[in-house]
Motif scaffolding. Structure first.
Motif, PDB file in Angstrom:
ATOM      1  N   LYS A  38       0.825  -1.201   0.000  1.00 17.41           N
ATOM      2  CA  LYS A  38       0.000   0.000   0.000  1.00 17.41           C
ATOM      3  C   LYS A  38       0.861   1.255   0.000  1.00 17.41           C
ATOM      4  O   LYS A  38       1.798   1.384   0.781  1.00 17.41           O
ATOM      5  N   LYS A  39       0.544   2.177  -0.900  1.00 18.32           N
ATOM      6  CA  LYS A  39       1.292   3.428  -0.971  1.00 18.32           C
ATOM      7  C   LYS A  39       0.715   4.444   0.006  1.00 18.32           C
ATOM      8  O   LYS A  39      -0.449   4.370   0.384  1.00 18.32           O
ATOM      9  N   PHE A  79      -1.830   7.988   8.517  1.00 19.74           N
ATOM     10  CA  PHE A  79      -0.915   8.165   9.639  1.00 19.74           C
ATOM     11  C   PHE A  79       0.268   7.238   9.388  1.00 19.74           C
ATOM     12  O   PHE A  79       0.082   6.055   9.065  1.00 19.74           O
ATOM     13  N   ILE A  80       1.482   7.762   9.529  1.00 15.95           N
ATOM     14  CA  ILE A  80       2.678   6.951   9.303  1.00 15.95           C
ATOM     15  C   ILE A  80       3.654   7.123  10.458  1.00 15.95           C
ATOM     16  O   ILE A  80       3.719   8.184  11.086  1.00 15.95           O
ATOM     17  N   GLU A  81       4.410   6.059  10.733  1.00 13.60           N
ATOM     18  CA  GLU A  81       5.471   6.127  11.745  1.00 13.60           C
ATOM     19  C   GLU A  81       6.792   6.276  11.019  1.00 13.60           C
ATOM     20  O   GLU A  81       7.070   5.531  10.066  1.00 13.60           O
ATOM     21  N   LEU A  82       7.603   7.229  11.461  1.00 12.50           N
ATOM     22  CA  LEU A  82       8.874   7.453  10.769  1.00 12.50           C
ATOM     23  C   LEU A  82       9.984   7.884  11.716  1.00 12.50           C
ATOM     24  O   LEU A  82       9.737   8.359  12.821  1.00 12.50           O
ATOM     25  N   ASP A  83      11.207   7.707  11.236  1.00 11.88           N
ATOM     26  CA  ASP A  83      12.407   8.246  11.858  1.00 11.88           C
ATOM     27  C   ASP A  83      13.034   9.203  10.863  1.00 11.88           C
ATOM     28  O   ASP A  83      12.887   9.028   9.642  1.00 11.88           O
ATOM     29  N   PHE A  84      13.741  10.205  11.363  1.00 12.42           N
ATOM     30  CA  PHE A  84      14.384  11.126  10.425  1.00 12.42           C
ATOM     31  C   PHE A  84      15.623  11.773  11.042  1.00 12.42           C
ATOM     32  O   PHE A  84      15.778  11.837  12.267  1.00 12.42           O
ATOM     33  N   ILE A  85      16.490  12.231  10.160  1.00 11.55           N
ATOM     34  CA  ILE A  85      17.623  13.084  10.529  1.00 11.55           C
ATOM     35  C   ILE A  85      17.576  14.279   9.597  1.00 11.55           C
ATOM     36  O   ILE A  85      17.512  14.125   8.372  1.00 11.55           O
ATOM     37  N   GLY A  86      17.588  15.481  10.167  1.00  6.73           N
ATOM     38  CA  GLY A  86      17.606  16.703   9.365  1.00  6.73           C
ATOM     39  C   GLY A  86      18.971  17.357   9.478  1.00  6.73           C
ATOM     40  O   GLY A  86      19.498  17.538  10.573  1.00  6.73           O
ATOM     41  N   ARG A  87      19.564  17.722   8.328  1.00  5.68           N
ATOM     42  CA  ARG A  87      20.898  18.331   8.304  1.00  5.68           C
ATOM     43  C   ARG A  87      20.867  19.637   7.510  1.00  5.68           C
ATOM     44  O   ARG A  87      20.058  19.798   6.599  1.00  5.68           O
ATOM     45  N   ILE A  88      21.776  20.546   7.854  1.00  4.27           N
ATOM     46  CA  ILE A  88      22.010  21.741   7.050  1.00  4.27           C
ATOM     47  C   ILE A  88      22.970  21.337   5.940  1.00  4.27           C
ATOM     48  O   ILE A  88      24.064  20.824   6.200  1.00  4.27           O
ATOM     49  N   LYS A 126       4.204   7.446  -2.315  1.00 11.36           N
ATOM     50  CA  LYS A 126       5.433   6.656  -2.163  1.00 11.36           C
ATOM     51  C   LYS A 126       5.164   5.391  -1.359  1.00 11.36           C
ATOM     52  O   LYS A 126       4.192   5.293  -0.613  1.00 11.36           O
ATOM     53  N   ASP A 127       6.075   4.407  -1.519  1.00  7.97           N
ATOM     54  CA  ASP A 127       6.024   3.182  -0.735  1.00  7.97           C
ATOM     55  C   ASP A 127       6.688   3.402   0.617  1.00  7.97           C
ATOM     56  O   ASP A 127       7.491   4.330   0.789  1.00  7.97           O
ATOM     57  N   ILE A 128       6.382   2.543   1.570  1.00  2.53           N
ATOM     58  CA  ILE A 128       7.099   2.537   2.843  1.00  2.53           C
ATOM     59  C   ILE A 128       8.564   2.225   2.547  1.00  2.53           C
ATOM     60  O   ILE A 128       8.870   1.338   1.745  1.00  2.53           O
ATOM     61  N   GLY A 129       9.491   2.969   3.158  1.00  3.64           N
ATOM     62  CA  GLY A 129      10.906   2.742   2.880  1.00  3.64           C
ATOM     63  C   GLY A 129      11.751   3.925   3.309  1.00  3.64           C
ATOM     64  O   GLY A 129      11.305   4.767   4.099  1.00  3.64           O
ATOM     65  N   GLU A 130      12.970   3.998   2.773  1.00  3.55           N
ATOM     66  CA  GLU A 130      13.928   5.038   3.150  1.00  3.55           C
ATOM     67  C   GLU A 130      14.128   6.009   1.993  1.00  3.55           C
ATOM     68  O   GLU A 130      14.229   5.597   0.833  1.00  3.55           O
ATOM     69  N   TYR A 131      14.215   7.300   2.340  1.00  4.94           N
ATOM     70  CA  TYR A 131      14.351   8.338   1.321  1.00  4.94           C
ATOM     71  C   TYR A 131      15.341   9.407   1.784  1.00  4.94           C
ATOM     72  O   TYR A 131      15.357   9.779   2.953  1.00  4.94           O
ATOM     73  N   ILE A 148      14.987  10.114   5.730  1.00  9.46           N
ATOM     74  CA  ILE A 148      13.705   9.694   6.309  1.00  9.46           C
ATOM     75  C   ILE A 148      13.494   8.199   6.111  1.00  9.46           C
ATOM     76  O   ILE A 148      13.708   7.671   5.026  1.00  9.46           O
ATOM     77  N   LYS A 149      13.114   7.542   7.187  1.00  8.84           N
ATOM     78  CA  LYS A 149      12.761   6.122   7.118  1.00  8.84           C
ATOM     79  C   LYS A 149      11.312   5.967   7.569  1.00  8.84           C
ATOM     80  O   LYS A 149      10.988   6.143   8.739  1.00  8.84           O
ATOM     81  N   VAL A 150      10.426   5.668   6.606  1.00 11.49           N
ATOM     82  CA  VAL A 150       9.024   5.419   6.931  1.00 11.49           C
ATOM     83  C   VAL A 150       8.894   3.948   7.308  1.00 11.49           C
ATOM     84  O   VAL A 150       9.175   3.062   6.498  1.00 11.49           O
ATOM     85  N   LYS A 151       8.489   3.680   8.544  1.00  9.39           N
ATOM     86  CA  LYS A 151       8.477   2.319   9.066  1.00  9.39           C
ATOM     87  C   LYS A 151       7.178   1.574   8.790  1.00  9.39           C
ATOM     88  O   LYS A 151       7.170   0.372   8.550  1.00  9.39           O
ATOM     89  N   ARG A 152       6.050   2.305   8.824  1.00 11.49           N
ATOM     90  CA  ARG A 152       4.760   1.629   8.625  1.00 11.49           C
ATOM     91  C   ARG A 152       3.649   2.652   8.503  1.00 11.49           C
ATOM     92  O   ARG A 152       3.813   3.819   8.870  1.00 11.49           O
ATOM     93  N   ILE A 153       2.524   2.193   7.951  1.00  6.78           N
ATOM     94  CA  ILE A 153       1.289   2.966   7.987  1.00  6.78           C
ATOM     95  C   ILE A 153       0.537   2.541   9.241  1.00  6.78           C
ATOM     96  O   ILE A 153       0.379   1.351   9.514  1.00  6.78           O
ATOM     97  N   VAL A 154       0.112   3.514  10.027  1.00  8.42           N
ATOM     98  CA  VAL A 154      -0.560   3.252  11.303  1.00  8.42           C
ATOM     99  C   VAL A 154      -2.062   3.122  11.071  1.00  8.42           C
ATOM    100  O   VAL A 154      -2.688   4.019  10.506  1.00  8.42           O
TER     101      VAL A 154
END
Length: 222
Positions: free
Chosen positions: A2-3, A9-18, A68-73, A146-152
């Motif tokens: 599922k896209k 609602f999605i669960e994600l982790d992220f790192i933001g950089r300059i 987009k699909d669940i995954g890393e971007y 960004i790592k999208v882990k799942r759709i909640v």
């Protein structure tokens, strides 16, 4: 698979950089924070749950994730799509005595708050202080991992994610199409109304929102 779509609602982790310096300005991982020597014991680390399209993350990223699909971007966001250009009109000269009256010793890098508007002291010389009220990331291109882990799908998780950004201590009970939110302290009616509207708007399964205050148990011992 599922896209992701607007309203999910999605669960994600992220790192933001300059981009120009590769400096991390925000992240969800405690391990990465420690590894990069930026760990803050007062910060609550961990994956976050957001509702796509509700402005809980930069609009550019919000829009990017749709379809987009669940995954890393890895996403590059130029300053125009991030926090905009630096506005010279938001750089103000403030008399030093305004700070000294409040027993504040201004120095470059100090964060100050004037009537709810946050600024950063850029310099303090000759009886005057230059304060920059631009967003700290204005004018900067950003990089997001960004790592999208799942759709909640769980309704209780969805409600909790909407409350977490505003409330610290609450309990939730889902009863059919109703959510009962128990608080330790009462909220202003405006806040309750806003939360009621947001929950129903984002979670169509919920038709009724009830707020209650936790009862304080009285000591019955003589």
């Amino acid at each position: 698979m599922k896209k992701m779509n607007r309203g999910n609602f999605i669960e994600l982790d992220f790192i933001g950089r300059i981009k120009v310096s590769n400096e991390i300005f925000d992240l969800t991982s405690e391990e990465e924070a420690r590894k990069n020597n930026i760990y803050n014991e007062n910060y609550k680390y961990g994956s976050v749950i957001i509702c796509i399209g509700q402005g809980q993350i930069l609009k550019y990223i919000d829009d990017f994730l749709i379809g987009k699909d669940i995954g890393e971007y890895n996403i590059e966001v130029d300053y125009k799509n991030a926090f905009g250009v630096k506005d010279a009109k938001l750089i103000k000269i403030v008399a030093l005595n305004i700070f000294t009256k409040q027993k504040i010793n201004p120095y470059p890098g100090l964060q100050v708050n004037f009537n709810g508007i946050v600024g950063i002291v850029r310099s303090a010389t000759g009886g005057r202080v230059i304060v920059d009220f631009n967003h700290p990331l204005a004018g900067k291109d950003l990089l997001y991992e960004i790592k999208v882990k799942r759709i909640v799908n769980d309704v209780k998780e969805k409600v909790s994610s909407l409350l977490n950004s505003i409330l610290n201590d609450f309990n939730i009970e889902i009863i059919n199409e109703k959510v009962k939110i128990t608080l330790k302290n009462n909220l202003d009616k405006e806040v309750k109304d806003a939360l009621d509207k947001k929950i129903k708007e984002c979670i169509p399964e919920i038709k009724e929102v009830e707020f209650t205050i936790e009862e304080v148990k009285k000591d019955t011992a003589e």
